[in-house]
Scaffold this motif. Structure first.
Motif, PDB file in Angstrom:
ATOM      1  N   ASN A  65       0.822  -1.211   0.000  1.00 21.92           N
ATOM      2  CA  ASN A  65       0.000   0.000   0.000  1.00 21.92           C
ATOM      3  C   ASN A  65       0.855   1.259   0.000  1.00 21.92           C
ATOM      4  O   ASN A  65       0.447   2.287  -0.524  1.00 21.92           O
ATOM      5  CB  ASN A  65      -0.915   0.027   1.232  1.00 21.92           C
ATOM      6  CG  ASN A  65      -1.964  -1.055   1.177  1.00 21.92           C
ATOM      7  OD1 ASN A  65      -2.431  -1.394   0.111  1.00 21.92           O
ATOM      8  ND2 ASN A  65      -2.297  -1.613   2.325  1.00 21.92           N
ATOM      9  N   ILE A  66       2.036   1.182   0.597  1.00 23.64           N
ATOM     10  CA  ILE A  66       2.896   2.355   0.730  1.00 23.64           C
ATOM     11  C   ILE A  66       3.612   2.610  -0.593  1.00 23.64           C
ATOM     12  O   ILE A  66       4.034   1.675  -1.276  1.00 23.64           O
ATOM     13  CB  ILE A  66       3.908   2.137   1.871  1.00 23.64           C
ATOM     14  CG1 ILE A  66       3.132   1.924   3.182  1.00 23.64           C
ATOM     15  CG2 ILE A  66       4.875   3.283   1.993  1.00 23.64           C
ATOM     16  CD1 ILE A  66       3.983   1.399   4.309  1.00 23.64           C
ATOM     17  N   LYS A  67       3.741   3.902  -0.931  1.00 22.61           N
ATOM     18  CA  LYS A  67       4.302   4.266  -2.229  1.00 22.61           C
ATOM     19  C   LYS A  67       5.708   3.704  -2.434  1.00 22.61           C
ATOM     20  O   LYS A  67       6.024   3.161  -3.502  1.00 22.61           O
ATOM     21  CB  LYS A  67       4.323   5.788  -2.357  1.00 22.61           C
ATOM     22  CG  LYS A  67       4.654   6.282  -3.746  1.00 22.61           C
ATOM     23  CD  LYS A  67       4.519   7.792  -3.846  1.00 22.61           C
ATOM     24  CE  LYS A  67       4.753   8.262  -5.254  1.00 22.61           C
ATOM     25  NZ  LYS A  67       4.658   9.723  -5.359  1.00 22.61           N
ATOM     26  N   ARG A 124       9.384  -0.394  -4.792  1.00 24.45           N
ATOM     27  CA  ARG A 124      10.337  -1.476  -4.510  1.00 24.45           C
ATOM     28  C   ARG A 124       9.930  -2.755  -5.239  1.00 24.45           C
ATOM     29  O   ARG A 124      10.765  -3.459  -5.799  1.00 24.45           O
ATOM     30  CB  ARG A 124      10.348  -1.715  -2.994  1.00 24.45           C
ATOM     31  CG  ARG A 124      11.570  -2.302  -2.429  1.00 24.45           C
ATOM     32  CD  ARG A 124      12.773  -1.426  -2.580  1.00 24.45           C
ATOM     33  NE  ARG A 124      13.824  -2.286  -3.092  1.00 24.45           N
ATOM     34  CZ  ARG A 124      14.816  -1.909  -3.868  1.00 24.45           C
ATOM     35  NH1 ARG A 124      14.955  -0.670  -4.235  1.00 24.45           N
ATOM     36  NH2 ARG A 124      15.691  -2.760  -4.298  1.00 24.45           N
ATOM     37  N   VAL A 125       8.620  -3.052  -5.242  1.00 24.79           N
ATOM     38  CA  VAL A 125       8.109  -4.236  -5.932  1.00 24.79           C
ATOM     39  C   VAL A 125       8.408  -4.135  -7.428  1.00 24.79           C
ATOM     40  O   VAL A 125       8.840  -5.111  -8.056  1.00 24.79           O
ATOM     41  CB  VAL A 125       6.597  -4.416  -5.671  1.00 24.79           C
ATOM     42  CG1 VAL A 125       5.998  -5.457  -6.590  1.00 24.79           C
ATOM     43  CG2 VAL A 125       6.353  -4.783  -4.227  1.00 24.79           C
ATOM     44  N   ASP A 126       8.193  -2.944  -7.999  1.00 28.91           N
ATOM     45  CA  ASP A 126       8.467  -2.748  -9.428  1.00 28.91           C
ATOM     46  C   ASP A 126       9.944  -2.954  -9.740  1.00 28.91           C
ATOM     47  O   ASP A 126      10.300  -3.628 -10.711  1.00 28.91           O
ATOM     48  CB  ASP A 126       8.039  -1.342  -9.876  1.00 28.91           C
ATOM     49  CG  ASP A 126       6.539  -1.200 -10.008  1.00 28.91           C
ATOM     50  OD1 ASP A 126       5.846  -2.239 -10.088  1.00 28.91           O
ATOM     51  OD2 ASP A 126       6.056  -0.050 -10.038  1.00 28.91           O
ATOM     52  N   VAL A 127      10.810  -2.381  -8.919  1.00 24.65           N
ATOM     53  CA  VAL A 127      12.254  -2.513  -9.131  1.00 24.65           C
ATOM     54  C   VAL A 127      12.671  -3.976  -9.017  1.00 24.65           C
ATOM     55  O   VAL A 127      13.446  -4.480  -9.840  1.00 24.65           O
ATOM     56  CB  VAL A 127      13.031  -1.637  -8.123  1.00 24.65           C
ATOM     57  CG1 VAL A 127      14.505  -1.974  -8.126  1.00 24.65           C
ATOM     58  CG2 VAL A 127      12.832  -0.171  -8.435  1.00 24.65           C
ATOM     59  N   ASN A 128      12.151  -4.661  -7.996  1.00 18.80           N
ATOM     60  CA  ASN A 128      12.487  -6.072  -7.808  1.00 18.80           C
ATOM     61  C   ASN A 128      12.056  -6.923  -9.000  1.00 18.80           C
ATOM     62  O   ASN A 128      12.782  -7.829  -9.427  1.00 18.80           O
ATOM     63  CB  ASN A 128      11.866  -6.621  -6.526  1.00 18.80           C
ATOM     64  CG  ASN A 128      12.558  -6.091  -5.292  1.00 18.80           C
ATOM     65  OD1 ASN A 128      13.690  -5.622  -5.347  1.00 18.80           O
ATOM     66  ND2 ASN A 128      11.865  -6.147  -4.166  1.00 18.80           N
ATOM     67  N   ASN A 129      10.878  -6.635  -9.546  1.00 19.22           N
ATOM     68  CA  ASN A 129      10.397  -7.394 -10.705  1.00 19.22           C
ATOM     69  C   ASN A 129      11.273  -7.162 -11.931  1.00 19.22           C
ATOM     70  O   ASN A 129      11.552  -8.104 -12.682  1.00 19.22           O
ATOM     71  CB  ASN A 129       8.943  -7.042 -11.019  1.00 19.22           C
ATOM     72  CG  ASN A 129       7.983  -7.663 -10.021  1.00 19.22           C
ATOM     73  OD1 ASN A 129       8.305  -8.656  -9.381  1.00 19.22           O
ATOM     74  ND2 ASN A 129       6.814  -7.069  -9.868  1.00 19.22           N
ATOM     75  N   LYS A 130      11.697  -5.917 -12.139  1.00 19.86           N
ATOM     76  CA  LYS A 130      12.573  -5.609 -13.277  1.00 19.86           C
ATOM     77  C   LYS A 130      13.918  -6.317 -13.127  1.00 19.86           C
ATOM     78  O   LYS A 130      14.444  -6.889 -14.088  1.00 19.86           O
ATOM     79  CB  LYS A 130      12.802  -4.100 -13.396  1.00 19.86           C
ATOM     80  CG  LYS A 130      11.615  -3.335 -13.914  1.00 19.86           C
ATOM     81  CD  LYS A 130      11.900  -1.848 -13.981  1.00 19.86           C
ATOM     82  CE  LYS A 130      10.657  -1.052 -14.314  1.00 19.86           C
ATOM     83  NZ  LYS A 130      10.883   0.395 -14.232  1.00 19.86           N
ATOM     84  N   LYS A 131      14.486  -6.266 -11.920  1.00 17.78           N
ATOM     85  CA  LYS A 131      15.778  -6.913 -11.682  1.00 17.78           C
ATOM     86  C   LYS A 131      15.666  -8.430 -11.857  1.00 17.78           C
ATOM     87  O   LYS A 131      16.549  -9.065 -12.432  1.00 17.78           O
ATOM     88  CB  LYS A 131      16.271  -6.604 -10.258  1.00 17.78           C
ATOM     89  CG  LYS A 131      16.808  -5.218 -10.100  1.00 17.78           C
ATOM     90  CD  LYS A 131      18.031  -5.032 -10.955  1.00 17.78           C
ATOM     91  CE  LYS A 131      19.208  -4.605 -10.126  1.00 17.78           C
ATOM     92  NZ  LYS A 131      20.387  -4.361 -10.972  1.00 17.78           N
ATOM     93  N   ARG A 132      14.571  -9.004 -11.355  1.00 15.75           N
ATOM     94  CA  ARG A 132      14.383 -10.452 -11.463  1.00 15.75           C
ATOM     95  C   ARG A 132      14.303 -10.872 -12.921  1.00 15.75           C
ATOM     96  O   ARG A 132      14.908 -11.865 -13.335  1.00 15.75           O
ATOM     97  CB  ARG A 132      13.114 -10.880 -10.718  1.00 15.75           C
ATOM     98  CG  ARG A 132      12.886 -12.386 -10.739  1.00 15.75           C
ATOM     99  CD  ARG A 132      11.738 -12.801  -9.825  1.00 15.75           C
ATOM    100  NE  ARG A 132      10.546 -12.015  -9.987  1.00 15.75           N
ATOM    101  CZ  ARG A 132       9.647 -12.168 -10.963  1.00 15.75           C
ATOM    102  NH1 ARG A 132       9.821 -13.101 -11.878  1.00 15.75           N
ATOM    103  NH2 ARG A 132       8.570 -11.402 -11.016  1.00 15.75           N
ATOM    104  N   ALA A 133      13.581 -10.079 -13.732  1.00 19.67           N
ATOM    105  CA  ALA A 133      13.468 -10.395 -15.158  1.00 19.67           C
ATOM    106  C   ALA A 133      14.829 -10.313 -15.845  1.00 19.67           C
ATOM    107  O   ALA A 133      15.180 -11.174 -16.664  1.00 19.67           O
ATOM    108  CB  ALA A 133      12.480  -9.440 -15.820  1.00 19.67           C
TER     109      ALA A 133
END
Length: 88
Positions: free
Chosen positions: A3-5, A10-19
């Motif tokens: 919920n927190i900005k 952080r979730v977006d960055v983690n997904n990009k790095k994981r990909a």
């Protein structure tokens, strides 16, 4: 879901790095399989040139922390041993 900005970012960055990591790891594995295929075909020259490129990819993966240093060293050692035993 976050919920927190900052957590959403952080979730977006983690997904990009994981990909990106998955992509590089997949390329590395494909290169390893290519060297092993060339070894089975007894193609010495192609295997040696492919080994150079594969070692470079493994080193990059280790440097970026995608795989552990010992894992990279083990993979390079096993591939080099296979390539060196082609002529024997």
């Amino acid at each position: 879901m976050a919920n927190i900005k900052s957590a959403i970012k952080r979730v977006d960055v983690n997904n990009k790095k994981r990909a990106a990591n998955q992509s590089q790891k997949s390329e590395m594995r494909s290169a390893i399989k290519n060297v092993e295929r060339l070894v089975e075909a007894n193609d010495v020259e192609s295997a040696k040139t492919a080994l150079k490129d594969t070692v470079k990819q493994i080193d990059k993966a280790v440097q970026k922390g995608i795989i552990h240093k010992n894992n990279g060293d083990r993979q390079k050692s096993r591939l080099a041993k296979k390539v060196n035993n082609i002529g024997a």
